[in-house]
Design a protein around this motif. Structure first.
Motif, PDB file in Angstrom:
ATOM      1  N   GLN A 129       8.989   6.037 -13.011  1.00  0.00           N
ATOM      2  CA  GLN A 129       9.255   7.351 -13.587  1.00  0.00           C
ATOM      3  C   GLN A 129       8.286   7.649 -14.726  1.00  0.00           C
ATOM      4  O   GLN A 129       7.703   8.741 -14.801  1.00  0.00           O
ATOM      5  N   ALA A 130       8.071   6.679 -15.615  1.00  0.00           N
ATOM      6  CA  ALA A 130       7.138   6.868 -16.735  1.00  0.00           C
ATOM      7  C   ALA A 130       5.706   7.030 -16.233  1.00  0.00           C
ATOM      8  O   ALA A 130       4.934   7.854 -16.748  1.00  0.00           O
ATOM      9  N   LEU A 131       5.339   6.258 -15.224  1.00  0.00           N
ATOM     10  CA  LEU A 131       3.995   6.353 -14.665  1.00  0.00           C
ATOM     11  C   LEU A 131       3.778   7.709 -13.992  1.00  0.00           C
ATOM     12  O   LEU A 131       2.685   8.297 -14.083  1.00  0.00           O
ATOM     13  N   THR A 132       4.815   8.226 -13.337  1.00  0.00           N
ATOM     14  CA  THR A 132       4.708   9.534 -12.696  1.00  0.00           C
ATOM     15  C   THR A 132       4.565  10.638 -13.736  1.00  0.00           C
ATOM     16  O   THR A 132       3.858  11.625 -13.517  1.00  0.00           O
ATOM     17  N   GLU A 133       5.208  10.478 -14.871  1.00  0.00           N
ATOM     18  CA  GLU A 133       5.033  11.452 -15.953  1.00  0.00           C
ATOM     19  C   GLU A 133       3.569  11.503 -16.400  1.00  0.00           C
ATOM     20  O   GLU A 133       3.011  12.584 -16.623  1.00  0.00           O
ATOM     21  N   SER A 134       2.934  10.335 -16.497  1.00  0.00           N
ATOM     22  CA  SER A 134       1.504  10.295 -16.843  1.00  0.00           C
ATOM     23  C   SER A 134       0.670  10.995 -15.784  1.00  0.00           C
ATOM     24  O   SER A 134      -0.258  11.745 -16.104  1.00  0.00           O
ATOM     25  N   LEU A 135       1.004  10.768 -14.510  1.00  0.00           N
ATOM     26  CA  LEU A 135       0.299  11.426 -13.419  1.00  0.00           C
ATOM     27  C   LEU A 135       0.484  12.945 -13.499  1.00  0.00           C
ATOM     28  O   LEU A 135      -0.477  13.707 -13.321  1.00  0.00           O
ATOM     29  N   SER A 136       1.699  13.382 -13.784  1.00  0.00           N
ATOM     30  CA  SER A 136       1.970  14.825 -13.830  1.00  0.00           C
ATOM     31  C   SER A 136       1.147  15.514 -14.918  1.00  0.00           C
ATOM     32  O   SER A 136       0.696  16.642 -14.739  1.00  0.00           O
ATOM     33  N   LYS A 137       0.932  14.830 -16.026  1.00  0.00           N
ATOM     34  CA  LYS A 137       0.131  15.403 -17.111  1.00  0.00           C
ATOM     35  C   LYS A 137      -1.323  15.582 -16.672  1.00  0.00           C
ATOM     36  O   LYS A 137      -1.970  16.572 -17.033  1.00  0.00           O
ATOM     37  N   TYR A 152       9.299  11.074  -7.787  1.00  0.00           N
ATOM     38  CA  TYR A 152       9.571  11.543  -9.147  1.00  0.00           C
ATOM     39  C   TYR A 152       8.800  12.794  -9.574  1.00  0.00           C
ATOM     40  O   TYR A 152       9.162  13.419 -10.579  1.00  0.00           O
ATOM     41  N   LEU A 153       7.762  13.176  -8.851  1.00  0.00           N
ATOM     42  CA  LEU A 153       6.976  14.344  -9.268  1.00  0.00           C
ATOM     43  C   LEU A 153       7.808  15.621  -9.450  1.00  0.00           C
ATOM     44  O   LEU A 153       7.550  16.385 -10.398  1.00  0.00           O
ATOM     45  N   PRO A 154       8.786  15.905  -8.584  1.00  0.00           N
ATOM     46  CA  PRO A 154       9.577  17.125  -8.790  1.00  0.00           C
ATOM     47  C   PRO A 154      10.267  17.194 -10.151  1.00  0.00           C
ATOM     48  O   PRO A 154      10.524  18.285 -10.666  1.00  0.00           O
ATOM     49  N   GLU A 155      10.571  16.028 -10.754  1.00  0.00           N
ATOM     50  CA  GLU A 155      11.196  16.021 -12.078  1.00  0.00           C
ATOM     51  C   GLU A 155      10.282  16.596 -13.151  1.00  0.00           C
ATOM     52  O   GLU A 155      10.739  16.994 -14.228  1.00  0.00           O
ATOM     53  N   PHE A 156       8.986  16.623 -12.860  1.00  0.00           N
ATOM     54  CA  PHE A 156       8.003  17.075 -13.850  1.00  0.00           C
ATOM     55  C   PHE A 156       7.339  18.385 -13.446  1.00  0.00           C
ATOM     56  O   PHE A 156       6.212  18.688 -13.845  1.00  0.00           O
ATOM     57  N   GLY A 157       8.055  19.161 -12.639  1.00  0.00           N
ATOM     58  CA  GLY A 157       7.592  20.502 -12.294  1.00  0.00           C
ATOM     59  C   GLY A 157       6.516  20.556 -11.230  1.00  0.00           C
ATOM     60  O   GLY A 157       5.779  21.536 -11.147  1.00  0.00           O
ATOM     61  N   GLY A 179       0.790  -1.228   0.000  1.00  0.00           N
ATOM     62  CA  GLY A 179       0.000   0.000   0.000  1.00  0.00           C
ATOM     63  C   GLY A 179       0.817   1.271   0.000  1.00  0.00           C
ATOM     64  O   GLY A 179       0.380   2.313  -0.497  1.00  0.00           O
ATOM     65  N   VAL A 180       2.027   1.215   0.530  1.00  0.00           N
ATOM     66  CA  VAL A 180       2.844   2.415   0.672  1.00  0.00           C
ATOM     67  C   VAL A 180       3.641   2.733  -0.592  1.00  0.00           C
ATOM     68  O   VAL A 180       4.010   3.882  -0.840  1.00  0.00           O
ATOM     69  N   GLN A 181       3.907   1.731  -1.417  1.00  0.00           N
ATOM     70  CA  GLN A 181       4.839   1.900  -2.525  1.00  0.00           C
ATOM     71  C   GLN A 181       4.368   2.905  -3.586  1.00  0.00           C
ATOM     72  O   GLN A 181       5.159   3.704  -4.088  1.00  0.00           O
ATOM     73  N   ARG A 182       3.101   2.878  -3.914  1.00  0.00           N
ATOM     74  CA  ARG A 182       2.586   3.673  -5.033  1.00  0.00           C
ATOM     75  C   ARG A 182       2.901   5.154  -4.871  1.00  0.00           C
ATOM     76  O   ARG A 182       3.519   5.778  -5.736  1.00  0.00           O
ATOM     77  N   TRP A 183       2.503   5.728  -3.732  1.00  0.00           N
ATOM     78  CA  TRP A 183       2.672   7.171  -3.582  1.00  0.00           C
ATOM     79  C   TRP A 183       4.051   7.554  -3.081  1.00  0.00           C
ATOM     80  O   TRP A 183       4.522   8.671  -3.304  1.00  0.00           O
ATOM     81  N   LEU A 184       4.735   6.641  -2.460  1.00  0.00           N
ATOM     82  CA  LEU A 184       6.143   6.877  -2.131  1.00  0.00           C
ATOM     83  C   LEU A 184       6.934   7.132  -3.415  1.00  0.00           C
ATOM     84  O   LEU A 184       7.762   8.048  -3.487  1.00  0.00           O
ATOM     85  N   LYS A 185       6.655   6.343  -4.446  1.00  0.00           N
ATOM     86  CA  LYS A 185       7.367   6.471  -5.717  1.00  0.00           C
ATOM     87  C   LYS A 185       6.878   7.681  -6.515  1.00  0.00           C
ATOM     88  O   LYS A 185       7.684   8.394  -7.140  1.00  0.00           O
ATOM     89  N   ILE A 232      11.033  17.079   0.816  1.00  0.00           N
ATOM     90  CA  ILE A 232       9.574  16.954   0.710  1.00  0.00           C
ATOM     91  C   ILE A 232       8.908  17.484   1.977  1.00  0.00           C
ATOM     92  O   ILE A 232       9.311  17.134   3.093  1.00  0.00           O
ATOM     93  N   THR A 233       7.885  18.314   1.806  1.00  0.00           N
ATOM     94  CA  THR A 233       7.100  18.785   2.949  1.00  0.00           C
ATOM     95  C   THR A 233       6.116  17.692   3.355  1.00  0.00           C
ATOM     96  O   THR A 233       5.308  17.242   2.538  1.00  0.00           O
TER      97      THR A 233
END
Length: 430
Positions: free
Chosen positions: A416-424, A30-35, A20-26, A63-64
């Motif tokens: 990383q690729a999945l986080t890019e999709s989230l950032s969009k 990576y979110l900062p890489e996408f602004g 349960g913890v892994q998804r949002w930990l990751k 991270i805050t």
């Protein structure tokens, strides 16, 4: 460049262990890489059933992280039975025939007095705290992730109050999750769950799910946009240990009573009787909780002496087991409700270079992914002969020293690729 701030409301966070913890930990990694600058809100005194201190090392000091106390009934239920309350908090529910009076009482109270779940008391104080924070720090987007689905009610209240863009992330379904039927719900409780689920799905600006099956289910309830962002795999510091010398079949994670592949145990019994070398080489490794029912079934098929049990291990240790085992087992309950379940470990399995033998319901999302990536073989509970043929082929390759998987197209499942999709999705909402 100024980053866009996003408030993420989660329950599971290091030092919590388990999937349960892994998804949002990751995602947060990576979110900062996408602004995007993530601000994480979690409980300060949670009752996590599994602890993995090593995951704290993955949380950046930049991270805050906001924390507020939570009152959880599992702490009080422990006065009745500490072991039973902890077991139920993990989602491990005994079969009806094996339930004691205390089991039944705890399940009834959990299902009917704590709707949608046992963290509901955190909703109101969290809303009061975060409503002020959102205003003070100009937060435009809030993401809630469940289960526990009570966290979505925080997002609902914040949206009504401040008009923030709200994204609801469902790691699992709500009312159709397998254990829901075991909570001894009254008709009133069932309708209350459905009403809350419908309100969340119809009010959130954007919905994220982890499987196509869940997307299809939710599309019948809401016309809001639904995106599928699965779980995935990440880079890790674990090297490549030497492969086990034995023909090891390893299962990582809980193997509960309903997740008991008797067809596999029957196949293994036959192979042991028919092939002397197989009997010398076989080992079974179970890393995580194994129910008494599963152990008893293994005993009935004469497999107990081949079993090596390992209690919960750290995430890195689990990855080590995955990389050194000859074959990785992925077992899911045989029901329509589990077609949408894609265990987080699947993606780590896929990059371990070890073949996967999966057993579950027909037409599941796991079956689709395994075929698409060529990382393993998927079977239904009725596929006795096919399972036997595949295991023999695996064993033959093992004896020849060339047993491995031949994966294709895995990159899209990287964190990383999945986080890019989230950032969009986040930036689109803005």
């Amino acid at each position: 460049m100024t980053k866009t701030k996003v408030l993420i409301i989660a329950y599971y966070w290091p030092p919590a262990g388990g999937p349960g913890v892994q998804r949002w930990l990751k995602f947060v990694k990576y979110l900062p890489e996408f602004g995007i600058e993530p601000v994480v809100y979690v409980p300060s005194n949670p009752s996590y059933p599994i602890i993995d201190e090593t995951l704290l090392e993955e949380v950046s000091n930049e991270i805050t992280i906001l924390k507020q106390p939570i009152k959880e009934p599992y702490k009080f239920a422990g006065f009745l039975s500490k072991s039973k309350s902890k077991t139920i908090s993990k989602g491990i529910i005994p079969k009806d025939k094996q339930q004691s009076i205390i089991d039944k009482l705890l399940l009834f109270v959990r299902g009917n007095f704590f709707i949608p779940d046992a963290r509901k008391s955190w909703v109101r104080p969290s809303f009061r705290y975060l409503d002020t924070y959102i205003s003070d720090y100009n937060i435009e987007t809030v993401i809630t992730t469940g289960p526990p689905h009570s966290l979505h009610l925080i997002g609902l209240k914040l949206q009504k109050s401040s008009g923030v863009n709200w994204i609801a992330d469902f790691r699992d379904p709500w009312t159709t999750i397998g254990y829901h039927k075991q909570l001894k719900l009254t008709n009133y409780a069932k309708q209350k769950h459905k009403a809350l689920e419908k309100e969340v799905l119809q009010k959130a600006n954007q919905i994220i799910v982890t499987s196509e099956v869940t997307k299809k289910e939710f599309s019948n309830i809401t016309d809001k946009p639904i995106s599928v962002i699965t779980n995935g795999y990440d880079r890790n510091s674990v090297g490549n240990p030497p492969l086990d010398k034995k023909f090891t079949l390893a299962h990582i994670g809980s193997l509960l009573s309903k997740r008991n592949p008797e067809v596999l145990w029957k196949v293994l019994k036959e192979l042991l009787e028919e092939h002397a070398d197989f009997a010398k080489d076989l080992e079974l490794h179970f890393i995580g909780s194994v129910s008494a029912d599963v152990l008893e079934t293994l005993k009935l098929y004469g497999l107990s002496s081949y079993v090596n049990k390992h209690s919960y291990v750290t995430h890195n240790k689990a990855i080590e087991f995955q990389k050194k085992s000859q074959v990785l087992l992925l077992i899911e309950i045989d029901s329509d409700e589990t077609k949408c379940i894609i265990p987080g470990k699947l993606f780590e399995y896929m990059v371990s270079n070890r073949p996967i033998l999966a057993i579950g319901p027909k037409d599941s999302d796991v079956e689709t992914i395994l075929k698409e990536t060529n990382t393993g073989s998927y079977f239904n509970y009725q596929d006795h002969d096919a399972i036997k043929r595949t295991l023999l082929n695996f064993y033959k390759s093992y004896k020849e020293g060339n047993l491995k998987s031949h994966a294709i197209g895995l990159q899209k499942y990287s964190r990383q690729a999945l986080t890019e999709s989230l950032s969009k999705l986040i930036l689109w909402e803005l």
